[in-house]
Design a protein around this motif. Structure first.
Motif, PDB file in Angstrom:
ATOM      1  N   THR A 375       3.218  22.914 -49.577  1.00 21.66           N
ATOM      2  CA  THR A 375       4.344  23.365 -48.764  1.00 21.66           C
ATOM      3  C   THR A 375       4.562  22.351 -47.639  1.00 21.66           C
ATOM      4  OG1 THR A 375       2.927  24.694 -47.304  1.00 21.66           O
ATOM      5  CG2 THR A 375       3.778  25.755 -49.302  1.00 21.66           C
ATOM      6  N   ASN A 376       5.341  22.716 -46.641  1.00 24.30           N
ATOM      7  CA  ASN A 376       5.640  21.797 -45.544  1.00 24.30           C
ATOM      8  C   ASN A 376       4.579  21.800 -44.451  1.00 24.30           C
ATOM      9  OD1 ASN A 376       8.040  20.610 -46.444  1.00 24.30           O
ATOM     10  ND2 ASN A 376       9.252  22.365 -45.783  1.00 24.30           N
ATOM     11  N   HIS A 377       3.516  22.571 -44.617  1.00 23.41           N
ATOM     12  CA  HIS A 377       2.446  22.559 -43.623  1.00 23.41           C
ATOM     13  C   HIS A 377       1.649  21.262 -43.735  1.00 23.41           C
ATOM     14  CE1 HIS A 377      -1.242  23.697 -41.502  1.00 23.41           C
ATOM     15  NE2 HIS A 377      -0.481  24.577 -40.869  1.00 23.41           N
ATOM     16  N   PRO A 378       1.148  20.731 -42.610  1.00 19.81           N
ATOM     17  CA  PRO A 378       0.401  19.460 -42.667  1.00 19.81           C
ATOM     18  C   PRO A 378      -0.767  19.468 -43.638  1.00 19.81           C
ATOM     19  CG  PRO A 378       0.890  20.012 -40.390  1.00 19.81           C
ATOM     20  CD  PRO A 378       1.340  21.179 -41.220  1.00 19.81           C
ATOM     21  N   ILE A 379      -1.374  20.617 -43.907  1.00 22.30           N
ATOM     22  CA  ILE A 379      -2.513  20.663 -44.835  1.00 22.30           C
ATOM     23  C   ILE A 379      -2.105  20.238 -46.235  1.00 22.30           C
ATOM     24  CG2 ILE A 379      -4.088  22.250 -46.041  1.00 22.30           C
ATOM     25  CD1 ILE A 379      -4.416  23.784 -43.458  1.00 22.30           C
ATOM     26  N   SER A 380      -0.931  20.636 -46.683  1.00 21.81           N
ATOM     27  CA  SER A 380      -0.578  20.424 -48.093  1.00 21.81           C
ATOM     28  C   SER A 380       0.709  19.652 -48.300  1.00 21.81           C
ATOM     29  CB  SER A 380      -0.468  21.780 -48.812  1.00 21.81           C
ATOM     30  OG  SER A 380       0.480  22.620 -48.171  1.00 21.81           O
ATOM     31  N   LYS A 381       1.337  19.164 -47.247  1.00 18.21           N
ATOM     32  CA  LYS A 381       2.597  18.443 -47.414  1.00 18.21           C
ATOM     33  C   LYS A 381       2.367  17.089 -48.083  1.00 18.21           C
ATOM     34  CE  LYS A 381       6.758  17.074 -44.964  1.00 18.21           C
ATOM     35  NZ  LYS A 381       7.495  17.095 -43.683  1.00 18.21           N
ATOM     36  N   ASN A 382       3.295  16.705 -48.976  1.00 14.29           N
ATOM     37  CA  ASN A 382       3.263  15.406 -49.678  1.00 14.29           C
ATOM     38  C   ASN A 382       2.047  15.220 -50.565  1.00 14.29           C
ATOM     39  OD1 ASN A 382       5.706  14.493 -48.595  1.00 14.29           O
ATOM     40  ND2 ASN A 382       4.705  13.621 -46.786  1.00 14.29           N
ATOM     41  N   LEU A 383       1.365  16.320 -50.908  1.00 13.21           N
ATOM     42  CA  LEU A 383       0.216  16.209 -51.808  1.00 13.21           C
ATOM     43  C   LEU A 383       0.662  16.081 -53.254  1.00 13.21           C
ATOM     44  CD1 LEU A 383      -2.530  18.776 -50.720  1.00 13.21           C
ATOM     45  CD2 LEU A 383      -2.546  16.309 -50.460  1.00 13.21           C
ATOM     46  N   ILE A 536      -4.654  15.286 -34.983  1.00 12.25           N
ATOM     47  CA  ILE A 536      -4.365  14.149 -35.865  1.00 12.25           C
ATOM     48  C   ILE A 536      -3.762  14.631 -37.178  1.00 12.25           C
ATOM     49  CG2 ILE A 536      -5.447  12.345 -37.273  1.00 12.25           C
ATOM     50  CD1 ILE A 536      -5.140  11.528 -34.417  1.00 12.25           C
ATOM     51  N   LEU A 537      -4.236  15.763 -37.703  1.00 17.38           N
ATOM     52  CA  LEU A 537      -3.713  16.256 -38.980  1.00 17.38           C
ATOM     53  C   LEU A 537      -2.226  16.581 -38.884  1.00 17.38           C
ATOM     54  CD1 LEU A 537      -4.582  17.031 -41.898  1.00 17.38           C
ATOM     55  CD2 LEU A 537      -4.780  19.369 -41.074  1.00 17.38           C
ATOM     56  N   GLU A 538      -1.734  16.916 -37.698  1.00 16.90           N
ATOM     57  CA  GLU A 538      -0.326  17.258 -37.543  1.00 16.90           C
ATOM     58  C   GLU A 538       0.578  16.088 -37.915  1.00 16.90           C
ATOM     59  OE1 GLU A 538       0.773  20.219 -36.841  1.00 16.90           O
ATOM     60  OE2 GLU A 538      -1.203  21.104 -36.500  1.00 16.90           O
ATOM     61  N   THR A 539       0.054  14.873 -37.856  1.00 15.09           N
ATOM     62  CA  THR A 539       0.882  13.712 -38.193  1.00 15.09           C
ATOM     63  C   THR A 539       1.208  13.659 -39.683  1.00 15.09           C
ATOM     64  OG1 THR A 539      -1.066  12.275 -38.450  1.00 15.09           O
ATOM     65  CG2 THR A 539      -0.064  12.391 -36.275  1.00 15.09           C
ATOM     66  N   ARG A 540       0.516  14.473 -40.500  1.00 15.26           N
ATOM     67  CA  ARG A 540       0.868  14.529 -41.920  1.00 15.26           C
ATOM     68  C   ARG A 540       2.216  15.208 -42.145  1.00 15.26           C
ATOM     69  NH1 ARG A 540      -0.847  16.751 -45.879  1.00 15.26           N
ATOM     70  NH2 ARG A 540      -0.857  15.062 -47.385  1.00 15.26           N
ATOM     71  N   ALA A 541       2.714  15.899 -41.128  1.00 14.46           N
ATOM     72  CA  ALA A 541       3.969  16.633 -41.275  1.00 14.46           C
ATOM     73  C   ALA A 541       5.190  15.744 -41.114  1.00 14.46           C
ATOM     74  CB  ALA A 541       4.036  17.774 -40.262  1.00 14.46           C
ATOM     75  N   LYS A 542       4.979  14.456 -40.852  1.00 13.42           N
ATOM     76  CA  LYS A 542       6.127  13.560 -40.717  1.00 13.42           C
ATOM     77  C   LYS A 542       6.897  13.479 -42.023  1.00 13.42           C
ATOM     78  CE  LYS A 542       5.148  10.308 -36.978  1.00 13.42           C
ATOM     79  NZ  LYS A 542       5.009   8.876 -36.628  1.00 13.42           N
ATOM     80  N   SER A 543       8.219  13.388 -41.903  1.00 14.71           N
ATOM     81  CA  SER A 543       9.084  13.236 -43.077  1.00 14.71           C
ATOM     82  C   SER A 543       9.944  12.003 -42.894  1.00 14.71           C
ATOM     83  CB  SER A 543       9.975  14.477 -43.268  1.00 14.71           C
ATOM     84  OG  SER A 543       9.211  15.621 -43.545  1.00 14.71           O
TER      85      SER A 543
END
Length: 590
Positions: A375-383, A536-543
């Motif tokens: 989903t769009n959460h930083p944990i699973s986004k772009n996986l 730091i993990l929040e930076t995975r939410a970049k689009s």
């Protein structure tokens, strides 16, 4: 200013002075790197968490990036973007950050190159990647072997007391950064590869920041691994346990025998329990949560085992009777008594024909092993897809003060089988009818955040409360501070299969195809989210918005745009010079 320009133009050697000014400006630009980020998604702006991390470095960090050399256009853009991104790192902390772009395979013979590749893959988890892309439209496809990653080295200093006094000693630590690890799979077309590189660019800040944080952190969080209820242990959790031991301080805790779960565990991992939990055991978990503990649940609510499928040819899936439903329900989630099937699934081998020389084996889709979407959460986004094995579905329930965020979902073509469900290889004999797969985006994993209320509120006896108080862990009806838990309705998501030839495989690896899904990345991301408050993990939410050129127009209008980009600027400079000279002559003609 006007007087200065007049004196300059009146000078006999004004053009020499002008060239000197231009050269000075360029020299200054080469020494001082700056840029203004006008992009909507702020792709060139580092987050505050990253800046704070870089400024806090108290020792030298060296980043060796394996992106030096000649690459096709798409990968070359990724290499340039990485170079520009790391330059921002350098600007934040020039003293302690050194960046090197190297080609580790340059001038090596085949045997030496193979040894280097194997060493980098083993020690830093960076596997070689074969690029297949034309230089431009119409060119022949070319192949090039690259290492899409970097190695971060950190030298830590610490005082050691000897007989002659205190001496500073040093410890060198290295960690790999695999730029393609866990990324969504695309095809080999130019547009598809551009989409992949775009996703990689979006995760640069997270991957480098996370790696630097891991290699420089002096005090690692403590993770407890729950035992006592038939949880996974041994070869089938080799990757999960090894990951915990390598990245964190790690210990086991037997919930049955321990009087309580110590609060020094920053998080508790409960991986595929198979035996029922008593109320006493659930109270220990509940009170650990109330004291601010964080829990990562991976639960198979129904009995459905991969080994049973091949040993007996089939089985009936039924309720394990774990006795967790009431507690999880109170926290805001319900694990359903069902099995999820999905048209987007992993593959298993099907054997056809008579036994002997006439037998044939082919890989077919196995809907009980769905490939879940993030989903769009930083944990699973772009996986890339996360492979589940006989997962259940889950629903969220109203729980005051608890925020729920889904992390993993099915595709748009799924269906649910209620318990009990008969599972055998007959599912592989006939291709499933897509018309029966009508369930869309059903949830398999959820994040719960907030101040939880105890599942034992108004249910705990005075004697039990006194017993807890005697252990110096007084009973709490609710958590004092917000905390978090992640619940995954699949116990196999962090398990690994075993190969007779290679031993335990990485989690998410298909035993028959060798393909590795993003299970480990998801597992690591969950742990980092629960354990790391730096952000730091929040930076995975970049689009990053992908703005591709139309290849047809590029081909048909190539000459026009070459003229616009090359000839027109030159003509504008000449025109400006002509106008300047004309105005100057008119001004000083008298």
């Amino acid at each position: 200013m006007n007087n200065l320009l007049q004196k300059l133009t009146a000078t006999k050697y004004w053009w020499i002075i002008l060239l000197a000014i231009v050269a000075g400006v360029n020299l200054l630009a080469s020494l001082v790197h700056t840029r203004i980020d006008l992009t909507q998604e702020k792709r060139y702006t580092l987050s505050n968490a990253t800046k704070n991390l870089l400024r806090s470095l108290d020792g030298p960090v060296t980043i060796d990036v394996f992106l030096e050399g000649e690459f096709p256009a798409g990968f070359r853009k990724l290499a340039n973007s990485t170079r520009e991104f790391l330059q921002e790192y350098k600007e934040v902390n020039q003293r302690n950050i050194t960046i090197n772009f190297i080609d580790p395979l340059k001038n090596l013979d085949d045997s030496t190159a193979a040894y280097v590749l194997d060493s980098i893959a083993y020690f830093y988890n960076i596997s070689p990647y074969t690029l297949q892309a034309p230089g431009k439209v119409g060119d022949e496809m070319k192949q090039k072997l690259v290492l899409p990653g970097a190695v971060i080295h950190y030298r830590d200093s610490f005082p050691v007391q000897y007989r002659d006094g205190v001496v500073m000693e040093y410890k060198d630590t290295s960690v790999g950064v695999n730029l393609l690890e866990g990324m969504r799979s695309y095809g080999t077309q130019t547009e598809e590869m551009a989409a992949l590189y775009n996703d990689v660019e979006a995760t640069l800040e997270y991957k480098f920041g996370s790696a630097i944080e891991k290699v420089t952190t002096k005090t690692k969080p403590v993770v407890g691994y729950a035992l006592g209820h038939g949880e996974g242990w041994g070869y089938n959790v080799d990757d999960a346990v090894r990951t915990l031991a390598q990245q964190y301080r790690f210990d086991t805790v037997n919930i049955r025998t321990a009087p309580f779960i110590p609060s020094f565990f920053n998080a508790l991992v409960i991986l595929k329990p198979t035996q029922p939990f008593s109320d006493e055991d659930k109270l220990k978990i509940d009170q650990y949560l109330m004291r601010g503990g964080k829990i990562f649940w991976m639960v198979d609510n129904m009995y459905a085992e991969f080994d049973s499928l091949y040993k007996s040819g089939g089985f009936t899936a039924y309720d394990r009777g774990l006795n967790l439903e009431d507690m999880l329900f109170k926290y805001g989630v319900r694990l359903n008594q069902n099995l999820l099937q999905d048209m987007q699934s992993d593959k298993l081998p099907q054997i056809t024909g008579e036994q002997g020389a006439g037998q044939q084996q082919r890989l077919v889709d196995w809907p009980f092993f769905p490939i879940l979407n993030g989903t769009n959460h930083p944990i699973s986004k772009n996986l890339d897809g996360v492979r589940a094995m006989f997962p259940n579905t889950l629903d969220t329930i109203t729980a005051p003060g608890i925020k729920k965020t889904f992390l993993l979902r099915s595709s748009a073509n799924a269906r649910v089988l209620p318990a009990p469900a008969i599972i055998n290889f007959d599912f592989m004999q006939i291709a499933p009818d897509i018309k029966t797969f009508t369930v869309k985006d059903t949830a398999v994993a959820v994040l719960l955040e907030g101040k939880f209320t105890s599942a034992f509120k108004n249910r705990t006896s005075r004697a039990t409360q006194d017993s807890l108080r005697s252990l110096n862990v007084p009973y709490k009806e609710s958590s004092d501070e917000p905390t978090q838990m992640v619940v995954v309705a699949d116990g196999d998501i962090a398990m690994n299969l075993y190969s007779q030839m290679n031993g335990p495989l990485p989690m998410g690896t298909n035993l028959f195809t060798g393909y590795t899904y993003a299970n480990k990345t998801f597992y690591n991301n969950v742990l980092e989210y629960l354990l790391n408050p730096s952000g730091i993990l929040e930076t995975r939410a970049k689009s990053y918005t992908l703005r591709l050129l139309d290849p047809v127009k590029v081909r048909d209008q190539k000459a026009t745009w070459q003229f616009v980009n090359i000839v027109v600027p030159v003509l504008l400079v000449v025109l400006a010079a002509f106008i300047y000279q004309y105005v100057r002559k008119r001004k000083y003609a008298a």
